[in-house]
Every structure is written in C-alpha cells, then in structure tokens.
Design an enzyme around this catalytic site. Structure first.
Site, short mmCIF file in Angstrom:
data_model
loop_
_atom_site.label_atom_id
_atom_site.label_comp_id
_atom_site.label_asym_id
_atom_site.label_seq_id
_atom_site.Cartn_x
_atom_site.Cartn_y
_atom_site.Cartn_z
N ASP A 1 3.78 -40.20 -13.01
CA ASP A 1 2.50 -39.88 -13.00
C ASP A 1 1.78 -40.63 -14.04
OD1 ASP A 1 0.08 -38.37 -12.27
OD2 ASP A 1 0.39 -37.31 -14.08
N CYS B 1 42.26 -19.40 -14.24
CA CYS B 1 41.74 -17.92 -14.46
C CYS B 1 40.24 -17.95 -13.79
CB CYS B 1 41.51 -17.76 -15.89
SG CYS B 1 43.14 -17.67 -16.49
N CYS C 1 42.72 -20.60 -18.79
CA CYS C 1 42.91 -22.06 -18.13
C CYS C 1 42.00 -21.94 -16.78
CB CYS C 1 44.31 -21.96 -17.90
SG CYS C 1 44.90 -20.88 -16.48
N CYS D 1 3.29 1.86 2.70
CA CYS D 1 4.86 0.98 2.58
C CYS D 1 5.69 1.69 1.69
CB CYS D 1 4.57 -0.21 1.73
SG CYS D 1 3.25 -1.60 2.62
N ASP E 1 1.49 -32.30 -9.87
CA ASP E 1 2.56 -33.03 -9.82
C ASP E 1 4.04 -32.04 -9.75
OD1 ASP E 1 1.61 -35.37 -10.85
OD2 ASP E 1 1.99 -34.61 -12.98
N ASP F 1 3.38 -34.10 -15.27
CA ASP F 1 2.97 -33.01 -16.18
C ASP F 1 1.83 -31.89 -15.72
OD1 ASP F 1 0.67 -34.58 -16.34
OD2 ASP F 1 0.23 -33.70 -18.36
N CYS G 1 0.73 -1.22 -0.09
CA CYS G 1 0.04 -0.26 0.02
C CYS G 1 0.94 1.26 0.06
CB CYS G 1 -1.07 -0.02 1.10
SG CYS G 1 -0.08 0.17 2.75
#
Length: 825
Positions: A512, A95, A92, A28, A715, A711, A25
């Site tokens: 599932d 690094c 390398c 805040c 799940d 899916d 609000c």
C-alpha cells in the site's frame, strides 16, 4: 476452551459453562434454556444474554457434546476457542504424534498441535479442558492448563531449571557408577595387560559381580526414569524413545545377569557380560538429555528477555502522593511517574515532562525517540535523562509488550506445513525400529557366526539405541523457536508460524502507499521563495492565514512553521474564496494563498516558477502559490512524504530477486510519480478495498505467491487475501489482526528482513531434517551389522548411544545459529 466444565461422564457437582453465539433477545435465552433442560442429566440451567454464556448444573452424568448439539439444534452456536496445555513427559517425535492423536480423538476438538520444544499443546474446539487433560494422561503423559504472562514465564523457567538440575545430578551419579564398569570391561579389550591384571587381582567372576552391582545402581537410580515410562508405553502398544532405551538396556543387563549367576542356561561359547553397555548407555543418554535441556533453554531466551523487560514497580499518584506499587496493580487511567534511567512500567500517554526514550526493544530502531506531552510511550522501553509523567492507557495483558510476548509464544508453538511429513513418519518410527531390532536379532541368531546369541543380542541392542527419533522431533520446532525469537528482537513478529515457511516463497511484494511507503500524513515538502522575499517571513504569513483552515494541507503548512520555531503573527479579515484559495491581512499586508488559477485571477504570472511547478508535477505534487501585497511570493507543495527508510527497503527487496508492486487508492499520477522515484515495478492505482483484493489475485495469477504490506482498515481484505500479509505495526488494529506478520517499527525495512529471516529459518530446518533422517537412515543398517560381511565392522551399543545423544545436540546447536542472524538492512 470452556472452563469450568465436566467430562462426558462428568461428576454431578461440577458446573458446565458454555459460550453461546447468536442470541439477540430474551426469547433466545428461553429457547436455549428449554433445549438444555431436556438434555439427560441436566439439573438446572442459567443462560445470560449479556455475557452470552450458559451455566449448566448437572444432576447426574452429562454428555457435553449433547449439550452443544442441543444448542445448535435450536439455531445457535457454541464458538470454538483455543486452549494451551503444558504437556510433561514427552521425549521424542513419536510422543508428539501420540499426544496429538489422543487430543484429536476427543469429541469437540477441531484442531490440535503439539510442540516438543515448547512442551505445549494448542487445541482449538469446544471440548472440556479436563477431557483434554484426561486424554493426554491416558496415553501416559502429564498435562495441565498452561499458565500465561510474566509470572507463568518465571514459573516455567524455575521448572526447567529444576529439571536441568535433576538431569545433571543423575548424569553425575550415572557417570561415577558407570566409569568403573566401563574400565573393567572395555579396558580389558583395549589396554595391553589390563585383562591379565584384572584376572590376577580381582578375578573374572568377582569383576562380573562388581559390574553387576554398579550397573544395577545405575539402572535403578538415574536410569529408573526410562523404565517407569518406557515399559508402560510398550504395554499400551505405543512405544517411545524411553521404550527403546528400556528394552535395549534391560536386554543387555538381563543377558549379563544370566551369564553371571546362571551360565549353564546359555549355549557354550556365549557366556559373556554386557554390563558396560547397559550402564554407559544410560549415562550417555542422560548426557544427551542434559545437553538438550540446556540448549532448549537457550532457544527460548528471546521470550525470557522480553519478559525481563517488564518493569516490576511503578511510581503511581494516589491521593496526592506518589506510592510505589507492583506494576500488575496499576489501573487504567492511573498517573504514573517515570524517572531518568527507569523502564516505562505500562503503556501510556505523556501528560507532563519531556525526555528521549529508547524504544529499540519494541521497534529494533537504535535511536531514542523524543517524548513530550501528548506522546505515546510503550511499557518496557527505557527512559533516558528526562522525567516523564504519563497516564496509563494499557495495563497488564493489554500492553504492547504483553501482546508481543503472546504473539511470539503463539508463533513458537505453531507447526509449519513441512512438519506434517515428519509427524507421519515419526508416529510409526519407533514401532518400526523395534521390528527392525527383532529382525536383526533373529537374522544374527539364525545366520550369524558363533557365538550367534551374543552377536544377535549386541546388534539388536545397538539398533534399539541408535534409532531414537529425538533429533527428528526437535528439528523443526527448535528452529521455529529461535527464528521467531530473533524476529521479535528485530521488530518482526510472526503472528502465525506458517508465515515463516510461506514468506520465503513470495515472488511479489505488493505494498500500500499511504502509511506504508509514505508517512501517512501530509507535510510541507517544498517552499521556494521569489526574489525580494525572506523565507521565514513568507512562511509566517502563509501559516497565519492557513491557521484558520481545517484542511489537511493548511494544517501541514502550520505544522511546518511550528517545527521551524516560527510563530504565526496576528491575522484579520480571513476569507475563503470557493474553489480558489484563502486570503487575509497579516501584519498590515494582504496575503493570498491558492492554486495557479487563483493567482491568474489576481493578475499574477506564475511563469517564474515554471521549472519548479513542472518538477513538482512529475513528483505527483500539486503546487500552491502565495502572494503578498499583490506580488507573487512563493510556490509551496504539500504531500505525503516518502519515509526515509523506504528507498533502501525497496532496493533490498529487488536484491532478493522480488518484484515490487504498489496497490493504492490514491490518484494514478501521484502513484506513478512515487513509483518512478522508488523504482517500483508495477502500479495499481485508484482502487477501492475490493479492488485491492482483485489486484492481489491478478498478481498471484501472473507471478506466483504474493506478500502484501499495508497498514489501514482498507488494507485488511488484501492482507487476508495474500499468501502472507504483513501489517505495519503503527497501523490500525484491524489491519494487524488480518496480518500474518507484524512489523512493529512501522518501517518497511522489516519486509526484506522478514523474508531473509524466513529463508534462513527454513534453510536451518532443512539442514536439521536432513541430518536427523540421514543419520537414522545411514546408521540403523550399520547398527544391524550391514557392514560386517564385507568389512567385519560392528557398531557397539555404547557408541550407538553416544551417536544418538550427539544427534539431538547437533540439531539444537544448528538451530541456535539463528540467534546470530543479521538483517540485510
């Protein structure tokens, strides 16, 4: 990260922008603004509730962390975000360690990972981007915010091409200049009569002068890169591979320089030149880097191919006319034409036309899919012979192809748990090598045979050159890049790189049922006709009655008639008999459809279909019956059919030695029937989402690591709870976001494919790490002269350089073998 921003001692002119969570609000907003205004150096503050962002205009130097602490003190949060930085100059593994260490030291950084193969740093936290860039530059590397998208991919490719061209140019120049030096010096040792010929025609001193001039050109032009980076890194007490090469070649060249122009400064018997070592080492290391750059380019070809799938132009309807515009200018809701043979430019829904579309680049499935009005199409797929008109439903970075590219990039840039061990070793590896070289020099100088100084120099240089940790740094990230890219081509997207390592350890695959093992929607699976009736006529009349019902079973019967090209006839007098079934008059005939109890109420005996009813019950299907004009006409079953690919996928999982469990909210009888049909080892049925989580925990306790495949929204908790969650790509966004791996095709065959790819990739990484560590462990002592006392064997710095260059090329070549990985299905 948050942009734009200032550094901790930032300039007053730059506006600092911070995201804020928890504001609800206007009060805040006021509290946050008041808290920020009190921070030293703040000139003005503007907090926006709608955008949940604070813009701070400094009046002087402002401490960013003080701003964040002020927000948190009044009860709100500054959320961590992720930024990618392109890092230049890394050569390398050491690094990588230094860049990571520098980033983690920046206030506000929660996590930082750096990838040598992709030359990217991924940083999560609340630190300012320019603070991160400054931290990287402070330790001697280049950094900038990484670009994203197709254009960024093209720019990165152009930059890599320019880098390879520069390496090739320097390699050719170094080789041309180093070859005469090598022939003059080494030829005198290996070719009979060569030394006498040089002495008679050129003269030893003149030969040294010529070698000096050519070597100086090698070091000053193509070899300059090693000194510009190596010596500053050494001065910062953070030596890297460039430092090893710089110190080694400078030592060989410096010693030779003294021997050539001030031989009196050297002890008797030690006057010799090693110009060929300095010149040839530079040429060989440039060769290694060039081959490495070429191989690195091939590791990212999966991304290039994906980017190349994006259409460049779209035919869009504007003001009643079809105009060609860049695909990036297509707006949501635009009407787009797709002509035969063209790529679909954006994700959309077909509004007109019909065609078959090749979706193999997305799903890995080779068979084109029919598209008609109402069908969804994906940008980048290839239209076949028909013409389509579609409405754009996702454009730009929101298309499926763009999201796939982002997922692959994220996975390629991630760091596996196995890499943590490598990082700890390589951070201290180069300093340890320099110490080993120094000890080698002293040992030979004190205990070596005459000329001790010469032996000390040659062996110390050999240690410096052979111990480059390039192969260590490339061992893991290159395999990840190639493995995740190959996965994307197969329709398996690793959202998190860690899944690539964890998946191979799975002992149980829990799945599932609905939408994973099965199609996820009811369909008519059985229709058996009684004697005296004709199938098409019965189905037409039953579909006519069911067309008035919204029940999923009714819709499935109607859909079956439509798919068979059967048009339901006119119907009248529809009536629903509560708890029993439905009835109506169709074409003058009375038609009743319902359960067995409805038939008994009508005085009909269903015993003639007793065998079929028993079979359907064993398969977990509930039969319906149809009566026409008071005679039993048919038995019908509607169920969620098992996907055609599911049995082979379950069999493949068993072949991989895995247990398969089904966790479903469906009734136990149906679940057990499908489990028997597919050979599933364990069944947990009739569970709510929380029950799925508990089931996953039980499986973990009983068997070990669990991979869960699902899916739906229900799940998502189980996907998050499992050691590795795999989401069917055709499922809900929530499930996909909760998963570690996405199976784009919606095909369960992707699960064994993903597990097999995980095992192949981790095996490849182990091979690379073994080679990299075994190589250094074995050859550093050889270079130091460990074999000399027993066998008189020393390793020339020239051969050390060649071996070092080839180690990186070997690791990259081994990683590239994953491009030929073939799925088990």
């Amino acid at each position: 990260m948050n942009m734009p921003s200032s550094s901790n001692a930032g300039a007053a002119a730059a506006t600092i922008s911070l995201p804020i969570e928890g504001m609800t609000c206007a009060s805040c907003v006021g509290r946050v603004e008041a808290a920020l205004a009190k921070v030293e150096g703040v000139g003005s503050v503007s907090v926006n509730l709608a955008t949940e962002r604070a813009d701070i205009r400094p009046a002087g130097p402002v401490d960013r962390q003080a701003l964040i602490q002020a927000i948190e003190k009044v009860g709100y949060d500054v959320p961590a975000s992720t930024v990618e930085l392109a890092v230049g100059g890394m050569t390398c593994a050491s690094c990588v360690g230094r860049v990571e260490k520098a980033l983690k030291a920046v206030p506000g950084v929660a996590q930082a990972t750096v990838n040598l193969a992709t030359e990217r740093a991924t940083v999560r936290g609340v630190a300012a981007v320019q603070d991160l860039v400054a931290a990287i530059e402070k330790v001697g590397y280049e950094a900038r915010p990484a670009d994203t998208g197709a254009q960024a991919g093209e720019q990165a490719a152009e930059k890599k091409d320019a880098e390879r061209a520069g390496l090739k140019r320097d390699l050719i120049l170094a080789s041309v200049l180093a070859l005469p030096v090598f022939v003059l010096e080494m030829g005198s040792h290996v070719i009979p009569g060569m030394h006498e010929w040089v002495m008679d025609t050129i003269g030893m001193r003149q030969s040294w002068y010529l070698q000096f001039a050519l070597t100086l050109l090698v070091l000053a032009i193509p070899g300059r890169r090693f000194y510009l980076k190596g010596f500053p890194a050494l001065a910062r007490l953070a030596p890297d591979m460039n430092s090893l090469v710089a110190v080694g070649t400078a030592a060989a060249f410096g010693y030779s320089l003294v021997a050539t122009f001030a031989p009196g400064l050297l002890p008797a018997g030690t006057v010799n030149v090693y110009y060929e070592a300095a010149a040839v080492i530079v040429a060989l290391i440039l060769l290694g880097r060039y081959l490495e750059a070429r191989a690195k380019g091939r590791t990212s070809e999966a991304i290039k191919r994906l980017v190349g799938l994006q259409a460049k132009v779209a035919h869009v309807s504007r003001d009643g006319c079809i105009v060609d515009i860049p695909v990036n200018d297509v707006a949501l809701g635009d009407i787009v034409e797709v002509r035969p043979g063209e790529r679909v430019p954006v994700d959309g829904e077909v509004t007109d036309g019909s065609s078959f579309v090749d979706e193999s680049m997305i799903t890995g499935e080779p068979i084109p899919v029919e598209k008609t009005a109402g069908s969804a199409v994906v940008g980048g797929t290839v239209n076949q012979k028909g013409a389509l008109t579609l409405r754009a439903t996702a454009v730009g970075g929101q298309t499926m192809l763009a999201q796939i590219i982002r997922l692959v990039e994220q996975a390629q840039g991630s760091k596996l748990p196995i890499q943590a061990v490598v990082d700890k070793v390589t951070l201290w590896f180069v300093p340890a090598v320099m110490l080993a070289a120094a000890l080698t020099f002293l040992a030979w100088l004190v205990f070596g045979p005459s000329p001790a100084l010469t032996f000390a120099l040659v062996n110390a240089v050999a240690v410096l050159i052979i111990a480059c940790p390039c192969a260590m740094g490339l061992a893991t990230p290159t395999s990840i890049m190639v493995g995740t890219g190959r996965g994307a081509e197969m329709g398996v997207l690793f959202r998190k790189g860690e899944a690539l390592q964890l998946l191979k350890d799975a002992r149980v695959v829990a799945v599932d049922k609905t939408g994973t093992l099965t199609e996820g929607r009811p369909a008519m699976t059985d229709l058996e006709i009684a004697p005296g009736f004709e199938r098409g006529e019965v189905l037409a009349k039953v579909a006519a009655v069911e067309s008035r019902s919204e029940h999923p079973i009714a819709r499935a019967i109607v859909a079956a008639a439509e798919q068979g090209g059967i048009a339901p006839p006119a119907m009248s007098g529809f009536e629903s008999v509560t708890g029993m079934g439905v009835r109506a008059t169709v074409g003058g005939a009375r038609v009743e459809v319902g359960a067995d109890r409805y038939m008994r109420q009508l005085g009909l005996d269903v015993g003639d279909f007793g065998g079929t009813a028993e079979r359907l019950a064993n398969e977990g299907k509930s039969p319906l019956y149809a009566a026409i004009d008071g005679r039993l006409a048919a038995i019908i079953a509607v169920a969620d059919p098992v996907k055609p690919s599911t049995p082979a996928a379950i069999a493949a999982l068993h072949e991989l030695g895995l247990k398969v469990a089904m966790i479903t909210g469906d009734n136990a009888r149906t679940a057990q029937a499908i489990a028997r049909q597919l050979g599933i080892d364990e069944v947990v049925a009739e569970v709510l989402p929380a029950g799925k989580v508990e089931a996953v925990r039980r499986l973990k306790a009983a068997h070990g690591e669990v991979a869960f495949v699902g899916d739906g929204i229900n799940d998502a908790p189980a996907l998050a709870e499992a050691d590795v969650g795999l989401a069917i790509g055709t499922g809900t966004d929530v499930a996909v976001e909760s998963a570690d791996v996405v199976l784009v095709s919606g095909n369960l065959q992707g699960v064994p494919n993903a597990i097999a790819l995980s095992k192949a990739t981790l095996g490849n990484i182990r091979q690379n790490l073994f080679w990299a560590f075994a190589y250094n462990t074995a050859l550093i002592p050889v270079a130091a002269g460990a074999l000399y006392p027993g066998w008189g064997v020393l390793l020339s710095p020239v051969f050390a350089a060649g071996a070092m260059a080839m180690s990186s090329v070997f690791v990259l070549g081994n990683a590239l073998r994953l491009r030929r990985f073939q799925a088990p299905l």
